[in-house]
Design a protein around this motif. Sequence first.
Motif, short mmCIF file in Angstrom:
data_model
loop_
_atom_site.label_atom_id
_atom_site.label_comp_id
_atom_site.label_asym_id
_atom_site.label_seq_id
_atom_site.Cartn_x
_atom_site.Cartn_y
_atom_site.Cartn_z
N MET A 206 0.85 -1.20 0.00
CA MET A 206 0.00 0.00 0.00
C MET A 206 0.87 1.24 0.00
SD MET A 206 -1.31 0.00 3.99
CE MET A 206 -1.88 -1.70 3.91
N SER A 207 0.27 2.38 -0.26
CA SER A 207 1.01 3.63 -0.17
C SER A 207 1.38 3.88 1.29
CB SER A 207 0.20 4.80 -0.71
OG SER A 207 -0.87 5.11 0.17
N ALA A 208 2.47 4.61 1.51
CA ALA A 208 2.87 4.92 2.88
C ALA A 208 1.80 5.77 3.58
CB ALA A 208 4.21 5.63 2.87
N TYR A 209 1.11 6.61 2.81
CA TYR A 209 0.06 7.45 3.41
C TYR A 209 -1.10 6.58 3.91
CZ TYR A 209 -3.67 10.87 3.92
OH TYR A 209 -4.69 11.64 4.42
N ASP A 210 -1.52 5.61 3.09
CA ASP A 210 -2.59 4.72 3.53
C ASP A 210 -2.17 3.94 4.77
OD1 ASP A 210 -4.29 5.52 1.53
OD2 ASP A 210 -3.87 3.82 0.21
N TRP A 211 -0.92 3.51 4.80
CA TRP A 211 -0.42 2.81 5.99
C TRP A 211 -0.46 3.72 7.21
CZ3 TRP A 211 4.50 4.06 8.30
CH2 TRP A 211 4.78 3.30 9.44
N SER A 212 -0.12 5.00 7.01
CA SER A 212 -0.08 5.93 8.14
C SER A 212 -1.46 6.10 8.78
CB SER A 212 0.44 7.29 7.68
OG SER A 212 -0.52 8.01 6.91
N LEU A 213 -2.51 6.00 7.98
CA LEU A 213 -3.86 6.18 8.51
C LEU A 213 -4.22 5.06 9.49
CD1 LEU A 213 -5.74 7.23 5.24
CD2 LEU A 213 -4.86 8.71 7.05
N GLY A 214 -3.74 3.84 9.17
CA GLY A 214 -4.04 2.72 10.05
C GLY A 214 -3.07 2.61 11.22
N SER A 215 -1.82 2.94 10.98
CA SER A 215 -0.80 2.79 12.02
C SER A 215 -0.78 3.95 12.99
CB SER A 215 0.58 2.66 11.37
OG SER A 215 0.94 3.88 10.73
N LYS A 216 -1.39 5.09 12.58
CA LYS A 216 -1.43 6.31 13.40
C LYS A 216 -0.04 6.92 13.59
CE LYS A 216 -5.83 5.56 13.99
NZ LYS A 216 -6.84 6.34 13.21
N ILE A 217 0.88 6.62 12.68
CA ILE A 217 2.18 7.25 12.76
C ILE A 217 2.02 8.74 12.50
CG2 ILE A 217 2.79 6.88 10.31
CD1 ILE A 217 5.65 6.30 11.26
N LYS A 218 2.76 9.58 13.21
CA LYS A 218 2.57 11.03 13.10
C LYS A 218 3.91 11.76 13.24
CE LYS A 218 1.57 11.52 18.04
NZ LYS A 218 2.03 10.15 18.36
N LYS A 219 3.88 13.02 12.86
CA LYS A 219 5.06 13.86 12.99
C LYS A 219 5.56 13.86 14.43
CE LYS A 219 6.67 18.62 12.26
NZ LYS A 219 6.30 19.98 11.81
N GLY A 220 6.88 13.67 14.57
CA GLY A 220 7.48 13.65 15.90
C GLY A 220 7.74 12.25 16.44
N ASP A 221 7.09 11.24 15.86
CA ASP A 221 7.39 9.86 16.26
C ASP A 221 8.82 9.52 15.91
OD1 ASP A 221 4.90 9.37 17.31
OD2 ASP A 221 4.11 8.39 15.50
N ILE A 222 9.42 8.61 16.68
CA ILE A 222 10.80 8.19 16.44
C ILE A 222 10.79 6.72 16.04
CG2 ILE A 222 13.11 7.91 17.38
CD1 ILE A 222 12.25 10.80 17.17
N ILE A 223 11.43 6.42 14.91
CA ILE A 223 11.58 5.04 14.45
C ILE A 223 12.96 4.56 14.85
CG2 ILE A 223 11.67 3.51 12.44
CD1 ILE A 223 9.68 5.36 11.09
N CYS A 224 13.03 3.44 15.52
CA CYS A 224 14.31 2.94 16.04
C CYS A 224 15.27 2.62 14.91
CB CYS A 224 14.08 1.69 16.88
SG CYS A 224 13.12 1.99 18.38
N THR A 225 16.57 2.77 15.19
CA THR A 225 17.60 2.47 14.20
C THR A 225 18.21 1.09 14.41
OG1 THR A 225 19.28 3.59 15.57
CG2 THR A 225 18.18 4.88 13.87
N GLN A 226 17.54 0.26 15.22
CA GLN A 226 17.93 -1.14 15.35
C GLN A 226 16.70 -1.96 15.68
OE1 GLN A 226 20.73 -1.30 18.56
NE2 GLN A 226 19.29 -0.63 20.11
N GLU A 227 16.83 -3.28 15.54
CA GLU A 227 15.69 -4.16 15.79
C GLU A 227 15.16 -3.96 17.22
OE1 GLU A 227 14.09 -5.97 13.80
OE2 GLU A 227 15.36 -6.74 12.21
N GLU A 228 13.85 -3.90 17.34
CA GLU A 228 13.24 -3.77 18.67
C GLU A 228 13.21 -5.12 19.36
OE1 GLU A 228 9.44 -2.04 17.91
OE2 GLU A 228 10.23 -0.01 17.87
#
Length: 318
Positions: A296-318
Amino acid sequence: MNKISLVFFATPDIALNSFLSLVNDSDFEVKALVTRAPKPANRGKKIKNSKIKEQAVLHNIPVIEPVKLSCDENAISLLEKISPDFFVTFAYGQILTEKILNIPKYETINLHASLLPKYRGANPICECLLNGDKKTGITTMITVLELDAGDICLTKEIDLDSDTNYETLAEKISAFSPNLIKETLKGLYSGTIKPYEQNDAFATFTKKMKKEDKFLNFSCPAETVHNKIRAFCGVNTAHFVFKGKLIKVLKSTPVECSQSKTIGEVLSVDKKGVLIACSKNAILVKSVKPEGKNTMSAYDWSLGSKIKKGDIICTQEE
């Protein structure tokens, strides 16, 4: 000219066009296909034949499926009885011993997806994209015991741009290979091609990719992150983890960004995609495949995942 006889060695789809081109050309006689035995695939673990095997069966071409050819005396004996002019290999994935290489009347010719001596080894397509190369190509070479070190017959250059990914490059290589292998075989058969030695001083080697190589590290420059995304697209796709879910990334674009930022920070989310800060500039994630879902598009994914400005994505496996 008499028909040039050959045995074709391959399994992956990238070799299919070359195989069919030789099968359907009256100047050649494909006497057998050597391929890997099918393995259980997908959730149902059903046995599924490769496309190249299906085509061989359709064209009544004998199929030989050794688990390990170098140790399979029955398969070797069959090849000795066939005694073709050439063996042709394309991403076959098994080492051929001296005994096997001595079977054809002329040579064993390998189609290699790089401009040798650069990127010897099993992963040349991925490697050239990881390194951001502007050019790659295909080489036909005489197979010897040393890895991809045989004399070069012909080459075909392919230009690369920043949007070329693994899948699109593999398609180009598959499309350009048939003419190159036919020209090579005819030239060697007639003596009009004189193979020349590789310059070992310029040899480079590909590495085997590990599981951890697929993880996107936003502490790298955006250009490096983008190169990894396109190098792994469609094969062990590069990914990050968000809220415990693995998110495969299929398309991206590096974006110049001079604002102060934290590595891995989401800078914006809109219909263009999800913009993530890197050590230099930012990467715009445009297309994804979330864990357990379709592309899917990243935008469509964002709607379901609720990812938003200011979130931090880890730079290593969680």
